[in-house]
Scaffold this active site. Structure first.
Site, mmCIF file in Angstrom:
data_model
loop_
_atom_site.group_PDB
_atom_site.id
_atom_site.type_symbol
_atom_site.label_atom_id
_atom_site.label_comp_id
_atom_site.label_asym_id
_atom_site.label_seq_id
_atom_site.Cartn_x
_atom_site.Cartn_y
_atom_site.Cartn_z
ATOM 1 N N ASP A 49 5.980 47.215 -50.286
ATOM 2 C CA ASP A 49 4.749 47.786 -49.714
ATOM 3 C C ASP A 49 3.599 46.778 -49.795
ATOM 4 O O ASP A 49 2.841 46.575 -48.844
ATOM 5 C CB ASP A 49 4.384 49.131 -50.383
ATOM 6 C CG ASP A 49 4.448 49.106 -51.900
ATOM 7 O OD1 ASP A 49 4.888 48.084 -52.474
ATOM 8 O OD2 ASP A 49 4.049 50.103 -52.528
ATOM 9 N N ASP A 59 14.509 44.485 -41.925
ATOM 10 C CA ASP A 59 14.416 45.010 -40.557
ATOM 11 C C ASP A 59 12.965 45.385 -40.243
ATOM 12 O O ASP A 59 12.404 44.972 -39.221
ATOM 13 C CB ASP A 59 15.324 46.245 -40.435
ATOM 14 C CG ASP A 59 15.228 46.886 -39.058
ATOM 15 O OD1 ASP A 59 15.265 46.143 -38.064
ATOM 16 O OD2 ASP A 59 15.091 48.120 -38.983
ATOM 17 N N ASP A 78 9.790 43.200 -37.808
ATOM 18 C CA ASP A 78 9.004 43.693 -36.669
ATOM 19 C C ASP A 78 7.508 43.498 -36.943
ATOM 20 O O ASP A 78 6.742 43.118 -36.043
ATOM 21 C CB ASP A 78 9.279 45.190 -36.413
ATOM 22 C CG ASP A 78 10.407 45.419 -35.410
ATOM 23 O OD1 ASP A 78 11.366 44.635 -35.430
ATOM 24 O OD2 ASP A 78 10.326 46.366 -34.610
HETATM 25 C C1 IPM Z 1 17.598 44.940 -35.442
HETATM 26 C C2 IPM Z 1 17.836 46.367 -34.985
HETATM 27 C C3 IPM Z 1 19.128 46.898 -35.570
HETATM 28 C C4 IPM Z 1 18.977 46.922 -37.080
HETATM 29 C C5 IPM Z 1 19.581 48.283 -35.054
HETATM 30 C C6 IPM Z 1 19.662 48.339 -33.564
HETATM 31 C C7 IPM Z 1 20.893 48.686 -35.645
HETATM 32 O O1 IPM Z 1 16.730 47.163 -35.291
HETATM 33 O O2 IPM Z 1 18.467 44.084 -35.207
HETATM 34 O O3 IPM Z 1 16.539 44.660 -36.020
HETATM 35 O O4 IPM Z 1 18.406 47.890 -37.627
HETATM 36 O O5 IPM Z 1 19.411 45.963 -37.711
HETATM 37 MN MN MN Z 2 15.030 46.051 -36.055
#
Ligand code: IPM
Ligand code: MN
Ligand code: NAD
Length: 364
Positions: A226, A250, A254
């Site tokens: 966090d 993951d 992003d």
């Molecule tokens: C990523 C995607 C995948 C993940 C999904 C689609 C399974 O979000 O490659 O980041 O969570 O790894």
């Molecule tokens: Mn992802």
């Protein structure tokens, strides 16, 4: 196994939604690079994805897996996800299946600002935004162990197990330190939630302490996930390498992508040195813009640069990255990038036009 012959065979799995559109550009760009650097690639297009699954019931057959493992040098992957397959059965079998079955334990996700005005952060520029995320890629919450009890009733229990093995934790942490050493970086930050997940992430803490002791020249730091999310925004210049578990990696990747212009530029490599590796953009199939020539192909293109690097073509990879930077500087970009630049998305280029412009730059 990676072959020794000069021709390198690349399996192309465009997948679903915008995967198809960006893969077409990605391959054309790689062909232009191959021409310029006298490289020999053979691209093999494979139809795996939602439509193939719905038509045939097949996701990733044993024959296909063996073919990819034994006869290909790399896998160039678009995206998976289709509203017609709400449980993502095909993506679990194909994308997660390949990560697990090929044992691609490193998910390398670079966070690098390629255009000074593309970050939403004030007072941060290309010097401040340049780090990589080492996401563990074969364990954690992704193993698919668990189940439902009394499903659909008021008493339902739903469980997903998180798996952390000593071997799995050690190899990703070690890979992060090795990468730092080999790339002239001096800081590795491990991130977990050991304050809550005392057993699972207690293991991460102990292993991190042990492994970091072997790398006295590298500054080893720990942050809870966090706080790391907050620090990535507040002081991204404090990071060179971040190593973390599958799910946190993951999510944080992003976030990192958005710091440097968005998902339209975010590349990733699923690696296990010596094995056939899988290269895919961080983004998904973007059903909201699929089939409209709106998708930004540059994440796929930069993923191609990661693949070139892994295939031993470092010079070609750097050249391609430089050309993408040139393209961004020219403002010859898709709508998502124009928004990142605070410009009118009306004048944006389409997926194919971005590719054509980039290929012109590559040809010089
Ligand atoms: C990523 C995607 C995948 C993940 C999904 C689609 C399974 O979000 O490659 O980041 O969570 O790894
Ligand atoms: Mn992802
Ligand atoms: P997404 O990454 O597909 O899209 C999120 C947002 O970013 C959307 O608004 C989309 O239009 C935009 N976007 C993404 N890539 C873009 C690009 N190249 N150019 C311009 N805009 C872009 O995430 P989502 O909408 O949550 O997921 C859609 C489907 O993709 C789901 O089924 C999800 O599970 C799947 N998914 C797959 C992968 C993968 O294959 N590696 C990764 C993430 C999500």
């Amino acid at each position: 196994m990676v072959s020794d012959s000069r021709i390198q065979r690349i399996a192309v799995i465009p997948g679903d939604g915008i995967g198809q559109e960006v893969a077409e550009v990605g391959v054309k760009v790689l062909e232009a690079i191959a021409q310029r650097f006298a490289l020999s690639f053979e691209f093999e297009w494979l139809p795996l994805g939602a439509s193939h699954y719905l038509e045939t019931g097949e996701t990733l057959s044993d024959e296909m897996f063996t073919h990819l493992r034994d006869r290909c040098d790399a896998i160039y992957f678009g995206a998976m996800g289709d509203p017609r397959v709400p449980d993502m059965k095909h993506a679990k079998d194909i994308l997660l299946g390949l990560r697990f079955k090929l044992d691609l334990f490193v998910n390398l996700r670079p966070i690098k600002l390629m255009h000074p005005e593309m970050t939403p952060l004030k007072r941060k520029g290309t010097k401040e935004l340049d780090f990589v995320i080492f996401r563990e890629n074969t364990e954690g919450l992704y193993v698919g162990m668990g189940g439902n009890f009394k499903k659909g009733t008021i008493d339902e229990i739903a469980i997903n197990e998180m798996v952390n093995t000593r071997r799995g934790v050690e190899r990703i942490i070690r890979a992060a330190f090795e990468w730092a050493v080999n790339n002239g970086k001096t800081r590795v930050c491990m991130s977990d939630k050991a304050n809550v997940l005392s057993f699972a992430h207690g293991l991460w803490q102990r292993v991190f302490k042990e492994v970091s002791a072997e790398y006295p020249t590298i500054e080893a730091r720990h942050l809870y996930a966090d706080v790391l999310a907050m620090e990535m925004v507040r002081a991204p210049e404090d990071f060179d390498v971040i190593v973390t578990s599958n799910m946190f990696g993951d999510i944080l990747s992003d976030l990192g992508a958005e710091l440097v212009g968005g998902l339209g530029l975010a590349a990733s490599a699923n690696l296990n040195p010596g094995k056939v590796s899988l290269f895919e953009p961080v983004h998904g199939s973007a059903p909201d813009i699929a089939g409209q020539n709106k998708a930004n192909p540059l994440a796929m293109v930069l993923t191609g640069a990661l693949m070139l690097n892994a295939l031993g073509h470092g010079e070609a990879a750097s050249y391609l990255e430089t050309k993408v930077e040139e393209l961004l500087a020219l403002g010859a970009v898709s709508a998502d990038m124009r928004k990142s630049l605070g410009q009118d998305p009306q004048d944006a280029l389409g997926t194919q036009e971005v590719g054509e412009k980039l290929i012109q730059l590559i040809k010089g």
